[in-house]
Design a protein around this motif. Structure first.
Motif, PDB file in Angstrom:
ATOM      1  N   SER A  90      97.133  83.636   8.859  1.00 35.54           N
ATOM      2  CA  SER A  90      95.889  82.871   8.835  1.00 35.54           C
ATOM      3  C   SER A  90      96.075  81.505   9.462  1.00 35.54           C
ATOM      4  CB  SER A  90      95.376  82.731   7.403  1.00 35.54           C
ATOM      5  OG  SER A  90      96.270  81.961   6.627  1.00 35.54           O
ATOM      6  N   THR A  91      95.009  81.030  10.069  1.00 30.97           N
ATOM      7  CA  THR A  91      94.974  79.688  10.634  1.00 30.97           C
ATOM      8  C   THR A  91      94.745  78.682   9.505  1.00 30.97           C
ATOM      9  OG1 THR A  91      92.586  79.746  10.972  1.00 30.97           O
ATOM     10  CG2 THR A  91      93.977  80.652  12.734  1.00 30.97           C
ATOM     11  N   PRO A  92      94.806  77.363   9.794  1.00 32.00           N
ATOM     12  CA  PRO A  92      94.428  76.402   8.755  1.00 32.00           C
ATOM     13  C   PRO A  92      93.013  76.657   8.260  1.00 32.00           C
ATOM     14  CG  PRO A  92      95.494  75.288  10.598  1.00 32.00           C
ATOM     15  CD  PRO A  92      95.268  76.705  11.030  1.00 32.00           C
ATOM     16  N   ALA A  93      92.750  76.239   7.037  1.00 31.79           N
ATOM     17  CA  ALA A  93      91.413  76.365   6.459  1.00 31.79           C
ATOM     18  C   ALA A  93      90.830  74.976   6.258  1.00 31.79           C
ATOM     19  CB  ALA A  93      91.471  77.104   5.125  1.00 31.79           C
ATOM     20  N   PRO A  94      89.536  74.797   6.554  1.00 33.44           N
ATOM     21  CA  PRO A  94      88.932  73.471   6.401  1.00 33.44           C
ATOM     22  C   PRO A  94      88.482  73.212   4.971  1.00 33.44           C
ATOM     23  CG  PRO A  94      87.330  74.969   7.347  1.00 33.44           C
ATOM     24  CD  PRO A  94      88.596  75.766   7.162  1.00 33.44           C
ATOM     25  N   ALA A  95      88.704  72.004   4.492  1.00 29.99           N
ATOM     26  CA  ALA A  95      88.167  71.615   3.195  1.00 29.99           C
ATOM     27  C   ALA A  95      86.657  71.456   3.300  1.00 29.99           C
ATOM     28  CB  ALA A  95      88.798  70.310   2.732  1.00 29.99           C
ATOM     29  N   THR A 154      66.796  61.268  -0.982  1.00 33.05           N
ATOM     30  CA  THR A 154      68.175  61.763  -0.910  1.00 33.05           C
ATOM     31  C   THR A 154      68.201  63.180  -0.351  1.00 33.05           C
ATOM     32  OG1 THR A 154      68.114  62.645  -3.162  1.00 33.05           O
ATOM     33  CG2 THR A 154      68.895  60.374  -2.888  1.00 33.05           C
ATOM     34  N   ALA A 155      69.335  63.500   0.222  1.00 32.58           N
ATOM     35  CA  ALA A 155      69.583  64.853   0.718  1.00 32.58           C
ATOM     36  C   ALA A 155      70.999  65.247   0.325  1.00 32.58           C
ATOM     37  CB  ALA A 155      69.413  64.913   2.222  1.00 32.58           C
ATOM     38  N   THR A 156      71.174  66.500  -0.025  1.00 34.22           N
ATOM     39  CA  THR A 156      72.497  67.023  -0.355  1.00 34.22           C
ATOM     40  C   THR A 156      72.891  68.052   0.696  1.00 34.22           C
ATOM     41  OG1 THR A 156      72.106  66.710  -2.714  1.00 34.22           O
ATOM     42  CG2 THR A 156      73.878  68.196  -2.094  1.00 34.22           C
ATOM     43  N   LEU A 157      74.068  67.890   1.257  1.00 32.36           N
ATOM     44  CA  LEU A 157      74.516  68.806   2.302  1.00 32.36           C
ATOM     45  C   LEU A 157      76.002  69.069   2.174  1.00 32.36           C
ATOM     46  CD1 LEU A 157      74.944  66.784   5.555  1.00 32.36           C
ATOM     47  CD2 LEU A 157      73.764  65.774   3.641  1.00 32.36           C
ATOM     48  N   THR A 158      76.411  70.222   2.639  1.00 33.23           N
ATOM     49  CA  THR A 158      77.816  70.607   2.607  1.00 33.23           C
ATOM     50  C   THR A 158      78.427  70.415   3.982  1.00 33.23           C
ATOM     51  OG1 THR A 158      77.428  72.222   0.851  1.00 33.23           O
ATOM     52  CG2 THR A 158      79.431  72.479   2.161  1.00 33.23           C
ATOM     53  N   CYS A 159      79.545  69.724   4.021  1.00 36.72           N
ATOM     54  CA  CYS A 159      80.249  69.455   5.282  1.00 36.72           C
ATOM     55  C   CYS A 159      81.676  69.980   5.181  1.00 36.72           C
ATOM     56  CB  CYS A 159      80.265  67.956   5.585  1.00 36.72           C
ATOM     57  SG  CYS A 159      78.627  67.224   5.791  1.00 36.72           S
ATOM     58  N   VAL A 160      82.276  70.215   6.340  1.00 39.20           N
ATOM     59  CA  VAL A 160      83.637  70.743   6.377  1.00 39.20           C
ATOM     60  C   VAL A 160      84.524  69.825   7.200  1.00 39.20           C
ATOM     61  CG1 VAL A 160      82.992  73.148   6.040  1.00 39.20           C
ATOM     62  CG2 VAL A 160      83.072  72.222   8.352  1.00 39.20           C
ATOM     63  N   ASN A 161      85.807  69.831   6.852  1.00 38.57           N
ATOM     64  CA  ASN A 161      86.792  69.002   7.545  1.00 38.57           C
ATOM     65  C   ASN A 161      87.213  69.704   8.843  1.00 38.57           C
ATOM     66  OD1 ASN A 161      90.296  68.391   7.133  1.00 38.57           O
ATOM     67  ND2 ASN A 161      88.818  67.037   8.101  1.00 38.57           N
ATOM     68  N   ALA A 162      86.321  69.657   9.821  1.00 37.83           N
ATOM     69  CA  ALA A 162      86.567  70.322  11.099  1.00 37.83           C
ATOM     70  C   ALA A 162      85.759  69.625  12.186  1.00 37.83           C
ATOM     71  CB  ALA A 162      86.188  71.798  11.028  1.00 37.83           C
ATOM     72  N   GLN A 163      86.231  69.771  13.401  1.00 36.54           N
ATOM     73  CA  GLN A 163      85.514  69.242  14.559  1.00 36.54           C
ATOM     74  C   GLN A 163      85.062  70.407  15.428  1.00 36.54           C
ATOM     75  OE1 GLN A 163      87.882  66.721  17.091  1.00 36.54           O
ATOM     76  NE2 GLN A 163      86.330  66.607  18.692  1.00 36.54           N
ATOM     77  N   GLN A 164      83.816  70.376  15.855  1.00 32.62           N
ATOM     78  CA  GLN A 164      83.282  71.446  16.685  1.00 32.62           C
ATOM     79  C   GLN A 164      83.465  71.112  18.160  1.00 32.62           C
ATOM     80  OE1 GLN A 164      78.921  72.254  17.123  1.00 32.62           O
ATOM     81  NE2 GLN A 164      79.443  74.220  16.184  1.00 32.62           N
ATOM     82  N   TYR A 262      83.939  76.457  19.284  1.00 34.51           N
ATOM     83  CA  TYR A 262      84.875  76.766  18.201  1.00 34.51           C
ATOM     84  C   TYR A 262      85.170  75.511  17.395  1.00 34.51           C
ATOM     85  CZ  TYR A 262      88.257  74.981  21.677  1.00 34.51           C
ATOM     86  OH  TYR A 262      88.930  74.211  22.603  1.00 34.51           O
ATOM     87  N   LEU A 263      85.884  75.713  16.290  1.00 34.51           N
ATOM     88  CA  LEU A 263      86.247  74.628  15.390  1.00 34.51           C
ATOM     89  C   LEU A 263      87.749  74.398  15.426  1.00 34.51           C
ATOM     90  CD1 LEU A 263      84.137  75.435  12.182  1.00 34.51           C
ATOM     91  CD2 LEU A 263      83.490  74.067  14.155  1.00 34.51           C
ATOM     92  N   ILE A 264      88.143  73.132  15.313  1.00 34.83           N
ATOM     93  CA  ILE A 264      89.549  72.773  15.179  1.00 34.83           C
ATOM     94  C   ILE A 264      89.694  71.845  13.976  1.00 34.83           C
ATOM     95  CG2 ILE A 264      90.052  73.019  17.633  1.00 34.83           C
ATOM     96  CD1 ILE A 264      89.958  69.958  17.830  1.00 34.83           C
ATOM     97  N   GLY A 265      90.900  71.722  13.473  1.00 30.54           N
ATOM     98  CA  GLY A 265      91.151  70.804  12.357  1.00 30.54           C
ATOM     99  C   GLY A 265      91.670  71.532  11.144  1.00 30.54           C
ATOM    100  N   GLY A 266      91.076  71.231   9.986  1.00 30.12           N
ATOM    101  CA  GLY A 266      91.490  71.864   8.743  1.00 30.12           C
ATOM    102  C   GLY A 266      92.775  71.277   8.197  1.00 30.12           C
ATOM    103  N   GLY A 267      93.291  71.896   7.171  1.00 27.80           N
ATOM    104  CA  GLY A 267      94.530  71.450   6.536  1.00 27.80           C
ATOM    105  C   GLY A 267      94.295  70.778   5.204  1.00 27.80           C
ATOM    106  N   GLN A 268      95.383  70.545   4.485  1.00 20.22           N
ATOM    107  CA  GLN A 268      95.302  69.988   3.143  1.00 20.22           C
ATOM    108  C   GLN A 268      94.865  68.530   3.137  1.00 20.22           C
ATOM    109  OE1 GLN A 268      99.007  70.678   1.111  1.00 20.22           O
ATOM    110  NE2 GLN A 268      98.501  72.811   0.645  1.00 20.22           N
TER     111      GLN A 268
END
Length: 502
Positions: A90-95, A154-164, A262-268
């Motif tokens: 598996s590749t890194p996973a984004p938080a 207010t707005a609630t949104l989910t974001c990921v630790n990745a760059q597109q 595609y996405l790059i990044g991820g990791g602990q």
């Protein structure tokens, strides 16, 4: 006349053993040569042969070791070996993190958060900001109405630790079978499911506009006209897209343009704490304040050789089907972002899967959904699968150590804290693990500079019911025994140092 076959021992495979064998053979074949001193030219020649043999045999052993999963140490060898059973590392996973965005309600223009909007933690000396991106599917803006009546919205949104990386042109097709295109940036993020279309979009334009092609784990099931491709990740995390050969998968026509998003990044490093994501960098149409009320979780590094070596045989034996509890646990740990899992069957058609993420925390809703997707496609018909969080048991430790006269107290205290923290490395601990007081002493007293140690607090505290201690009598006797569905975490780790140098 018979010839003596010699006295070589083929189990002797290093320089010293080879030299002894060569000297013994020389004594048998050339009895007239009696000068064995290191100044003799003949001795020099034998030493050179022994050195060459030592090097050759070393590489021979390395090559043999790399041919077996249990002994391979190079990542590329493990990738190739596991590819034979259809297992890809598996590749890194984004938080992932849930953000609350707040803006003033002083205008009638809506608050708009555009796809690929970026948010980040505050930068600090020696610690660059950790960025998160808003990547909704489908990629449509989030619009929050405002009426200009004052106050805030207010707005609630989910974001990921990745760059597109959007619409990167990879090159022009030549019309050759099996042509490959390498993505320019890495590490590329990919879902564990090899047939998933998430994170990566590949398009081919043969003159009539861009057509979306589909990712597959293998092209052996593809027909000649299917617009399919596979992704190969090498030991350096570079990703290559490989297209078909007109028998298994379509060949992009000569002159066609190939592009990818595609996405790059991820990791602990993306597993940041609550209240740390406070900067809106781009993609929002008005000034806002932003905060994450809960910690980010789910970020994981690329799969290690050790993890793949341990997990791949279980996944292979299961045949990608979940039948036994071991199958469920192995397939769950195969999801990027999951570190530990255990499966329990409370009834004949119900399976509870308890999951711990890469940060040693409870799974997020996003990670739960990924696990359910993984298992629902592989579970037996009529089986009901639930993904649950375990009961976390906080292990509290307080230790007083005596410091040797020639060591600094602060250095020894730091080393002891590191030793205690290592006991709770999420890669090393298991569900239902036992903690023995003797192991605490062993870890502390093995640190340099520790003259003596006394553990003054040794207790386990459950998260459910909150505050309940784990068998205080047994803990006083030196044992904290967890139940199968309980998972240990580091609690109070207090170290007091006495003596030594200030």
């Amino acid at each position: 006349m018979a010839t003596d076959p010699g006295i070589f021992d083929y189990t002797q495979r290093d320089y010293d053993a080879l030299l002894v064998s060569l000297l013994d053979t020389a004594a048998l074949k050339l009895p007239e040569w009696t000068d064995r001193s290191e100044n003799d030219l003949g001795r020099l020649l034998l030493e050179l042969f022994a050195q060459v043999g030592d090097v050759l045999l070393y590489y021979q052993d390395r090559i043999a070791n790399e041919a077996f999963l249990a002994t391979a140490v190079e990542r590329r060898s493990v990738i190739d070996l596991l590819g034979l059973i259809g297992y890809a590392l598996s590749t890194p996973a984004p938080a992932a993190v849930e953000l609350t965005v707040t803006a003033r309600n002083d205008t009638v223009a809506p608050l708009v958060v555009r796809p690929a909007a970026r948010f980040a933690t505050e930068a600090a000396p020696g610690r660059p900001p950790t960025e998160f991106s808003y990547l909704p599917v489908p990629p449509v803006p989030l619009s929050v109405p405002r009426d200009g009546s004052g106050g805030t919205v207010t707005a609630t949104l989910t974001c990921v630790n990745a760059q597109q990386i959007a619409d990167e042109t990879l090159g022009t097709a030549t019309g050759d079978a099996g042509q490959g295109f390498r993505l320019a940036q890495h590490p590329v993020l990919l879902p564990r499911d090899p047939d998933s279309q998430e994170y990566l979009a590949v398009e081919v334009d043969a003159g009539g506009g861009f057509e979306r092609w589909q990712r597959r784990g293998t092209l052996l099931r593809s027909r000649s006209a299917d617009p399919h491709y596979v992704v190969r990740i090498d030991a350096e995390d570079n990703a290559e897209l490989v297209f078909g050969d007109a028998t298994y998968g379509r060949v992009p026509p000569a002159g066609a343009t190939v592009r990818a998003t595609y996405l790059i990044g991820g990791g602990q490093r993306g597993n940041v704490g609550a209240g740390t994501v406070t900067v809106a960098k781009s993609g929002v149409n008005s000034p806002v304040t932003v905060v994450n009320r809960l910690a980010a979780s789910g970020g994981a590094e690329r799969e290690s050789i050790e993890h793949a070596r341990a997990l791949a045989p279980y996944v292979f034996r299961s045949g990608q089907r979940a039948v036994t509890a071991t199958d469920y646990a192995a397939l769950t740990e195969n999801v990027p972002g999951v570190t530990r899992a255990i499966a329990v069957s409370p009834s004949w058609n119900h399976v509870d899967v308890y999951v711990v993420d890469s940060a040693g925390a409870a799974p997020t809703d996003r990670l739960r959904a990924q696990v359910l997707t993984q298992l629902s496609e592989r579970a037996m018909v009529t089986t009901l699968v639930s993904v649950r969080q375990p009961v976390f048991v906080r292990i509290d430790l307080a230790v007083t150590v005596g410091v040797e006269p020639t060591y600094y107290r602060d250095d020894v205290r730091s080393r002891v804290r590191d030793a205690l923290g290592a006991l709770f490395d999420v890669e090393r601990i298991e569900f239902g693990q036992s903690f023995y007081l003797s192991k605490i002493y062993e870890a502390v007293e093995s640190r340099a500079g520790v003259a003596y140690a006394q553990v003054t607090t040794f207790a386990g505290v459950r998260s459910d019911p909150p505050g309940e201690q784990v068998d205080p009598a047994a803990a006083a006797a030196g044992l904290i025994q967890l139940q199968p569905r309980e998972f240990p975490t580091a609690g109070l780790l207090q170290v007091k140092a006495e003596g030594g140098l200030a």
